[in-house]
Structure formats: structure tokens, C-alpha cells
Design an enzyme around this catalytic site. Sequence first.
Site, short mmCIF file in Angstrom:
data_model
loop_
_atom_site.label_atom_id
_atom_site.label_comp_id
_atom_site.label_asym_id
_atom_site.label_seq_id
_atom_site.Cartn_x
_atom_site.Cartn_y
_atom_site.Cartn_z
N HIS A 106 90.99 95.06 28.69
CA HIS A 106 91.72 95.10 27.27
C HIS A 106 92.60 96.28 27.40
O HIS A 106 91.91 97.53 27.98
CB HIS A 106 90.87 95.16 26.39
CG HIS A 106 91.66 95.29 24.84
ND1 HIS A 106 90.91 96.20 24.12
CD2 HIS A 106 92.53 94.87 24.35
CE1 HIS A 106 91.62 96.52 23.05
NE2 HIS A 106 92.78 95.41 23.00
N HIS A 152 100.57 102.66 23.17
CA HIS A 152 99.34 102.20 22.08
C HIS A 152 99.50 102.37 20.82
O HIS A 152 99.71 103.37 20.33
CB HIS A 152 98.00 102.40 22.56
CG HIS A 152 96.87 102.07 22.29
ND1 HIS A 152 96.62 101.59 20.89
CD2 HIS A 152 95.87 101.68 22.75
CE1 HIS A 152 95.35 100.85 20.68
NE2 HIS A 152 94.82 100.98 21.84
#
Length: 412
Positions: A106, A152
Site C-alpha cells: 500500500h 500522499h
Amino acid sequence: MLFTTFVVTAALAVYESTIYLSQSSGAPTSTSGGTTDAQNQTITTNGTTIVTASATETLLTASRNNSTSSGTATSSSARPTNTQPCNGYAEFCSRKYSNITMIAAHNSPFNIEGNIAANQALDVTTQLNDGVRMLQFQVHKPNDTSPLLLCHSTCDLLNAGPLVDYLTTVREWVDQNPYDVVTILMGNSDVLTPQNFTDPISSSGLQDYVYTPPTVPMTIDQWPTLAEMILTRKRVVIMLDYEADQTAIPWLLDEFANMWETPFSPTNPDFPCTQDRPPHLGRETSLERMYMANHNLNVDIQIAGLNIDIPASTELNETNAVTGYSSAGNMSESCQAMWDGRPPNFLLVDFYNIGSFNGSVFQVAANANGVTYNRDSCCGTERRRSGNAAPAMRISGMAVAGAAFVMAFLLS
């Protein structure tokens, strides 16, 4: 992982019928990259094409139905027995890509130590060396002149650099590992047109390896075996979660046309194996598609007045464990019970190297696949340096400032 409550507004394509795409090219005369010089031979017999590659004392074979064959044998050679491992196991060579449980990292590029948005501790080359076979991450384009960046939620919080640099590193690994199939799943966080992704993929060199499916959507029975993908040198599967257009770019796969996901960014340690994305997918259709189990536990916190989620790093020894409540092993078994004996095709995890023992998520995958896992194969240099300790996660001033500027949605 940082998470806000922004909602994705992009519409998912609905495929009422099968779309037929251009098939990828046939078998090459030799493998690409690595130190193995494997000369291929094609044999057509009884309507089946068999491609073999011999390398020193190993052998790899693959077969494909040949609908155009007249059925006349051009060789009477008996089909040989495979001895070359594919994705680490000889047993996988004859299995379809859709019939293997693979560990997925992930947010693979986000391994910046101490950053609150980090989801991994080890770099992508180490991830692949350890056995990770799906690389998942978010891509952002902060402005019109910016290249695609690995950020992110926002590039103010975590910026792992240009997408093309990361993909080049992956391509270098693929070059050196000619018997491995790798999947790349990109989160189109800014809902860009798919043409934005072609240049970084082409410039990285991965274009030469991409697999083009014959149809969209692909059912589990339509995927080729690993051996066929390896011998035809089409062994990198690239997916985009939103805005993919396989009629325009057949090799940039629409994730949700080809597989579904369990609830993402989960905070529930029960980890239900219910079908979540795409929404309203019927059970019968779900049973015909691959699926990914999101098994990365998060915890709610408040920063600068925002409710956000970060990885529950202190729980990794349980979350990534082989057995026990909230374990990856328990989720795999629950999914099998719920989906007619089919384990997840991809098990998406944070900090894959940490668990009930180092790399325990690979034991979970091995159990699902019915193979034997060598625990000493994991995990990079981190295994010797820090043992089974969870990574240190600190909320820095930069992270707090970045959190205040989280204005983009997080897909996963």
C-alpha cells in the site's frame, strides 16, 4: 496514511458488453534482461501453441489455445515438465494470473522515515526482492507544468518525487528478474485524463513489458498463466483506478472493470470482506472478477482541527499476522469462506515487513496459494537491524502544516 472525508466524484465505467481489444504480440525469440539467455521454441499441436524456454538446467513452458490452428501437428515432441520458478514458485507457472494471491504494498513509494504519511519502511527494490508483486500508490499533478508526482494526499505533506523515476527503478528490477510478473496500480488522485500517464510509463521503459488483455472486462478464466506472460515478455500489468479508457489505451487497465475491492482505508479491525468498490456490483459478477482485500488498519486522530487517519503502526504485529483476530490470515480465510473458496488476488498491506514475524504476510499468501514460504527470505536489511519492532512514527511540524493543506481526496 492520511485521510480526509473528501469524496471521489469521478464516475466509473459500466460495461454492458465485452469490448475486444488488440492482442499483444506473440512470443519473442529470447527473454529480455537479466543474466539468463533463454532461447524460445514454439510448437503447435492439436490446436494448442506451446512455447518453451530452456536455460541451463531449467525449463519453462506455456500453452495457449490457438483458434486459428488447423489441428495439424507441426511437432510430435512431448510437452516438457516445468522446472523454472515463476514469481518465486514453480507451481505458479501453470497457474493463471487470476489464480494467485499476491502481496500488495500500500502506497509503495511512501517509505520516508518519520513522515506521518509513510506506509512502508523499505524501498521499492527491496519490496520486490522480498516478494511484493503489486505496487500501489497515489499520483498527483500539482499544476499544469508539473510532472506527475508521487504525493500522499498533497505534495505539501509527502512528495516521493516524479512518477517516471519510480517506474524506472521498477523497470530496472524487471529487467534483472525475467521470470517475475509485477502489477502496478495507480491512484488517479486528481482525476486526470489517462493520456497523462503514457509518457512516464514509456520513458521508464516499462512500455516494452506491459500486458494488453484481449477484452474488457476480463473474467478470472480469461487471464493467461504466468508462464505465458513471462515467455511473451508481457509481464507487467498496469492499472488505473479512475478515468482509464481501454479503447484508447488498451494496456492501461481500468481497475474496476477487472477487479473489485473490499472497504478501503479501513478503521474497523474486523476487516469485512464485503464488496465495496465499484458500488452495486452483483455477487455473480463479483465471483467472475479478481478482487483486492484492503488490509491496512488506520486510527483516527485530530490535527489542526482536522479528523484524519494514520496507520495503526503499533498494531502491525496483529494486523499483519498469520492468525488471530484482525490478522491478515483471518481476513484471507474469511474472504475464502465468503467468496466460494476464492482467496483475495491481492492483499494490500502497510509495512509489509512487520508482523507476527518478519514478513508474516507472505506466509498468509503462501497458505492461500498452497505453497511453502521460506521465512528467511524477508525482509531486506531492515530484518537484521530492527527485528520485529514497529517503525517510529512521529508527527512533525511539517506533517501538521501539511495536514492543514489537505484539500485533495485520498483514494486509498
